[in-house]
Design a protein around this motif. Structure first.
Motif, mmCIF file in Angstrom:
data_model
loop_
_atom_site.group_PDB
_atom_site.id
_atom_site.type_symbol
_atom_site.label_atom_id
_atom_site.label_comp_id
_atom_site.label_asym_id
_atom_site.label_seq_id
_atom_site.Cartn_x
_atom_site.Cartn_y
_atom_site.Cartn_z
ATOM 1 N N GLN A 48 0.898 -1.141 -0.068
ATOM 2 C CA GLN A 48 0.136 0.203 -0.041
ATOM 3 C C GLN A 48 0.926 1.395 -0.127
ATOM 4 O OE1 GLN A 48 -2.921 0.059 3.148
ATOM 5 N NE2 GLN A 48 -3.806 2.059 2.659
ATOM 6 N N ASN A 96 5.886 -0.724 -2.402
ATOM 7 C CA ASN A 96 6.907 -1.611 -2.923
ATOM 8 C C ASN A 96 7.231 -1.139 -4.546
ATOM 9 O OD1 ASN A 96 8.379 -3.937 -3.756
ATOM 10 N ND2 ASN A 96 6.726 -5.014 -4.438
ATOM 11 N N TRP A 122 3.789 6.340 -8.888
ATOM 12 C CA TRP A 122 3.479 5.110 -9.883
ATOM 13 C C TRP A 122 4.073 3.866 -9.179
ATOM 14 C CZ3 TRP A 122 7.047 1.563 -11.519
ATOM 15 C CH2 TRP A 122 6.558 0.566 -12.620
ATOM 16 N N THR A 123 3.469 2.744 -9.234
ATOM 17 C CA THR A 123 4.009 1.603 -8.854
ATOM 18 C C THR A 123 3.461 0.712 -10.133
ATOM 19 O OG1 THR A 123 2.100 0.617 -7.807
ATOM 20 C CG2 THR A 123 3.562 1.876 -6.336
ATOM 21 N N ARG A 124 4.074 -0.544 -10.070
ATOM 22 C CA ARG A 124 3.853 -1.605 -11.067
ATOM 23 C C ARG A 124 2.603 -2.122 -10.742
ATOM 24 N NH1 ARG A 124 8.604 -5.882 -11.769
ATOM 25 N NH2 ARG A 124 9.403 -3.789 -12.247
ATOM 26 N N THR A 125 2.163 -2.240 -9.649
ATOM 27 C CA THR A 125 0.971 -2.936 -9.490
ATOM 28 C C THR A 125 -0.551 -1.881 -9.593
ATOM 29 O OG1 THR A 125 1.007 -2.693 -7.102
ATOM 30 C CG2 THR A 125 1.842 -4.597 -8.252
ATOM 31 N N THR A 126 -0.202 -0.663 -9.383
ATOM 32 C CA THR A 126 -1.404 0.428 -9.069
ATOM 33 C C THR A 126 -1.260 1.393 -10.300
ATOM 34 O OG1 THR A 126 -0.218 2.012 -7.737
ATOM 35 C CG2 THR A 126 -1.429 0.191 -6.631
ATOM 36 N N GLY A 127 -0.070 1.432 -11.230
ATOM 37 C CA GLY A 127 -0.007 2.533 -12.023
ATOM 38 C C GLY A 127 0.048 3.910 -11.359
#
Length: 123
Positions: free
Chosen positions: A1, A27, A103-108
């Motif tokens: 999160q 992450n 930005w994260t890889r999972t949430t954009g």
């Protein structure tokens, strides 16, 4: 999160300096753009400074009321936004909030707000 957490506030005398930090946790986070807002007691929240994307040259905006005294920057890893505040004045007193498009890889890419840090400047 993903979370944004501010730190660095405190009570200082006029003319002194503070450095606020806003750290994005999660992450693999990357801060695309960031901004600092402040809200004085009884007043609306106002934009103090903003920082654009690295791909567009880290465009910055500094409000006229703090121009020449405040600077905004980010760390090399793009997970922390700083607000360097020099020559503080009593009118700089308020709650300072960090916001960021992260930005994260999972949430954009999404927008987030921190909980705020208090700055008090005595005359």
């Amino acid at each position: 999160q993903v979370q944004l957490m501010e730190s660095g506030g405190g009570l200082v005398q006029a003319g002194e300096s503070l450095r606020l930090s806003c750290v994005a946790s999660g992450n693999g986070v990357i801060i695309n753009t960031g901004a600092w807002y402040r809200q004085a007691p009884g007043k609306q929240r106002e934009l103090v400074a903003s920082l654009g994307r690295r791909s567009t040259g880290d465009d910055t905006y500094i409000a006229d009321s703090v121009k020449g005294r405040f600077t905004i920057s980010r760390d090399a890893r793009a997970i922390t936004i700083f607000l360097q505040m020099n020559n503080l004045r009593p009118e700089d007193t308020g709650a300072y909030y960090c916001s960021g498009n992260i930005w994260t890889r999972t949430t954009g890419s999404k927008d987030y707000w921190g909980q705020g840090t208090q700055v008090a400047v005595s005359s």
